[in-house]
Design a protein around this motif. Structure first.
Motif, PDB file in Angstrom:
ATOM      1  N   THR A 101       0.827  -1.208   0.000  1.00 57.44           N
ATOM      2  CA  THR A 101       0.000   0.000   0.000  1.00 57.44           C
ATOM      3  C   THR A 101       0.859   1.254   0.000  1.00 57.44           C
ATOM      4  OG1 THR A 101      -1.646   1.248   1.236  1.00 57.44           O
ATOM      5  CG2 THR A 101      -0.156  -0.121   2.521  1.00 57.44           C
ATOM      6  N   PRO A 102       0.461   2.269  -0.767  1.00 58.94           N
ATOM      7  CA  PRO A 102       1.216   3.537  -0.740  1.00 58.94           C
ATOM      8  C   PRO A 102       0.884   4.399   0.474  1.00 58.94           C
ATOM      9  CG  PRO A 102      -0.611   3.704  -2.279  1.00 58.94           C
ATOM     10  CD  PRO A 102      -0.606   2.279  -1.774  1.00 58.94           C
ATOM     11  N   PHE A 103      -0.148   3.994   1.235  1.00 61.76           N
ATOM     12  CA  PHE A 103      -0.591   4.810   2.371  1.00 61.76           C
ATOM     13  C   PHE A 103       0.177   4.427   3.634  1.00 61.76           C
ATOM     14  CE2 PHE A 103      -4.340   4.174  -0.439  1.00 61.76           C
ATOM     15  CZ  PHE A 103      -4.347   5.454  -0.999  1.00 61.76           C
ATOM     16  N   VAL A 104       1.494   4.572   3.575  1.00 58.63           N
ATOM     17  CA  VAL A 104       2.348   4.279   4.722  1.00 58.63           C
ATOM     18  C   VAL A 104       3.234   5.483   5.003  1.00 58.63           C
ATOM     19  CG1 VAL A 104       2.363   1.781   4.378  1.00 58.63           C
ATOM     20  CG2 VAL A 104       4.077   3.188   3.219  1.00 58.63           C
ATOM     21  N   ASN A 105       3.694   5.546   6.251  1.00 57.86           N
ATOM     22  CA  ASN A 105       4.586   6.632   6.672  1.00 57.86           C
ATOM     23  C   ASN A 105       3.970   8.015   6.450  1.00 57.86           C
ATOM     24  OD1 ASN A 105       6.615   4.703   7.317  1.00 57.86           O
ATOM     25  ND2 ASN A 105       7.260   4.665   5.175  1.00 57.86           N
ATOM     26  N   CYS A 106       2.650   8.077   6.562  1.00 49.50           N
ATOM     27  CA  CYS A 106       1.977   9.373   6.463  1.00 49.50           C
ATOM     28  C   CYS A 106       2.086  10.103   7.804  1.00 49.50           C
ATOM     29  CB  CYS A 106       0.509   9.184   6.091  1.00 49.50           C
ATOM     30  SG  CYS A 106       0.259   8.444   4.458  1.00 49.50           S
ATOM     31  N   PRO A 107       2.092  11.438   7.807  1.00 50.38           N
ATOM     32  CA  PRO A 107       2.096  12.158   9.086  1.00 50.38           C
ATOM     33  C   PRO A 107       0.899  11.725   9.939  1.00 50.38           C
ATOM     34  CG  PRO A 107       2.495  13.659   7.260  1.00 50.38           C
ATOM     35  CD  PRO A 107       2.099  12.347   6.652  1.00 50.38           C
ATOM     36  N   VAL A 108       1.150  11.433  11.199  1.00 46.89           N
ATOM     37  CA  VAL A 108       0.083  10.897  12.046  1.00 46.89           C
ATOM     38  C   VAL A 108      -0.892  12.005  12.430  1.00 46.89           C
ATOM     39  CG1 VAL A 108       1.565   9.062  12.906  1.00 46.89           C
ATOM     40  CG2 VAL A 108       1.419  11.230  14.171  1.00 46.89           C
ATOM     41  N   ASN A 109      -2.135  11.571  12.663  1.00 46.83           N
ATOM     42  CA  ASN A 109      -3.218  12.464  13.098  1.00 46.83           C
ATOM     43  C   ASN A 109      -3.472  13.605  12.109  1.00 46.83           C
ATOM     44  OD1 ASN A 109      -3.557  10.907  15.445  1.00 46.83           O
ATOM     45  ND2 ASN A 109      -2.050  12.117  16.567  1.00 46.83           N
ATOM     46  N   GLN A 110      -3.218  13.331  10.829  1.00 48.12           N
ATOM     47  CA  GLN A 110      -3.490  14.311   9.789  1.00 48.12           C
ATOM     48  C   GLN A 110      -4.254  13.638   8.654  1.00 48.12           C
ATOM     49  OE1 GLN A 110      -0.211  16.684   8.389  1.00 48.12           O
ATOM     50  NE2 GLN A 110       0.767  16.769  10.418  1.00 48.12           N
TER      51      GLN A 110
END
Length: 399
Positions: A101-110
């Motif tokens: 999945t590309p939805f990794v290491n996204c800024p948390v709580n955003q």
């Protein structure tokens, strides 16, 4: 409440289009209901599906997913999905290509959407979209990686099919307004789950030690018992439940029992430190009397109302058999299966002759096993063997 939600909106969308404005007003009017369902979910696993279903309706989504535990060594992740999928609405292990999945290491709580991470052309050409999203009719994705104070990362995802509009600024604002509340709810849920796990462990330990635990309110009404207590009360030999109240079999014992219960309940209500009181309760069967300990339950400052735990009673049946684990006995002392079986019979109070008869072996065979047991444990008398076993970890193993 409408002003409260608007406070979370970025300045860039103070003046959304009319359609978004109408939709935002609808969301604001139901925001309190949504939060109520969220905090219900914090205290009850089954309420999470109701809360996520509400979000599915608000966001006009085909799927709403809360990933509780991302896959580690397999493609199975622990998650709760609302949508047209097998197992929807229940917490279950579902295939999730966490490594792709590309939805990794996204800024948390955003809050993020697909276009925050890549162009739509790149999204359409990605292996993840081609392999997994097309067959589930997923095109638009909005999500947030939630990190509550108790730790861990919970992945929240909302999706729509191609042909539906992408998530608007108002959608993102609503999702953003929910982030702190979802974080708190997940934190509460984690704390309650931790306390429940500890309570279960303590109850199991008390049960393995054959200690009956009875919890009463300030009026002596039964609130809770463990399994050992339920079996003891069902037998009705010394203690029993009559009309929801704990009673002793004989009037004299019952009078002393309720004097102790009232004293303990009074101490609990007044917040006084009180010593435990021990009583002996006679048994109609003629067996050795039950020994009980009556203690007040410490009260919290905010405890109020009826049915609050006020008194705890501990009871041990001196003639009852100990719940011993054969497997643990063998592992701790290195006994053979035959030696372990004999040791457990002796620990439960049988003589060597009675144990041999119970096991269906000759007395001389039992003597030979006993000599081997003495050699392995270093004791020389049967009474020492019983004390050694009952004071060991053998009583803590699963029977």
């Amino acid at each position: 409440m409408r002003r409260l939600l608007a406070w979370h909106l970025p300045a860039a969308i103070d003046k959304p289009m009319n359609a978004d404005r109408r939709r935002l007003q609808m969301e604001a009017s139901s925001f309190d209901l949504l939060l109520g369902e969220l905090y219900d979910a914090a205290m009850d696993d089954h309420s999470w599906s109701r809360y996520l279903t509400r979000l599915q309706q608000l966001f006009k989504a085909n799927y709403v997913t809360l990933i509780l535990r991302a896959p580690q060594d397999s493609d199975k992740g622990l998650m709760l999905v609302i949508g047209d999928i097998e197992g929807q609405g229940t917490i279950s292990y579902i295939t999730y290509p966490g490594s792709e999945t590309p939805f990794v290491n996204c800024p948390v709580n955003q809050v993020f959407t697909v276009t925050d991470l890549m162009s739509l052309d790149s999204w359409r050409e990605s292996d993840y979209y081609l392999s997994y999203c097309i067959k589930q009719n997923v095109f638009h994705v909005m999500g947030v990686d939630l990190v509550p104070p108790s730790g861990g990362v919970f992945r929240f995802r909302v999706t729509r099919p191609q042909g539906q509009p992408d998530f608007s600024a108002a959608d993102r604002a609503l999702c953003g307004a929910l982030i702190p509340h979802m974080g708190r709810a997940l934190h509460i849920h984690s704390l309650l789950g931790h306390k429940h796990s500890l309570s279960t462990l303590y109850a199991q330990a008390m049960g393995r030690l054959s200690i009956a635990t009875i919890i009463l309110d300030g009026n002596g009404q039964l609130l809770e018992t463990n399994q050992v207590a339920r079996e003891m009360l069902a037998a009705g030999d010394g203690l029993k439940i009559i009309g929801g109240r704990l009673e002793a079999s004989y009037p004299g014992d019952n009078k002393r029992l309720y004097k102790s219960i009232r004293s303990a309940a009074g101490s609990a209500a007044e917040g006084r430190v009180a010593l435990a009181e021990a009583l002996s309760i006679a048994r109609p069967s003629g067996q050795v009397s039950l020994g009980i300990v009556v203690e007040p339950v410490p009260q919290q400052d905010w405890d109020e109302g009826e049915s609050q735990a006020a008194v705890v009673i501990y009871c041990r049946d001196a003639v009852g058999q100990s719940l011993l684990s054969t497997a643990i006995t063998r592992q701790v002392f290195g006994f053979t299966p035959s030696e372990s079986a004999l040791a457990m019979e002796l620990a439960n109070g049988l003589s060597l002759e009675e144990a041999a008869s119970s096991l269906g072996i000759r007395r001389n065979t039992a003597r030979a096993h006993l000599r081997a047991i003495f050699s392995k444990t270093g004791v020389r008398r049967q009474t020492e063997l019983v004390r050694l076993i009952l004071n060991s970890v053998v009583t803590l193993g699963q029977p």
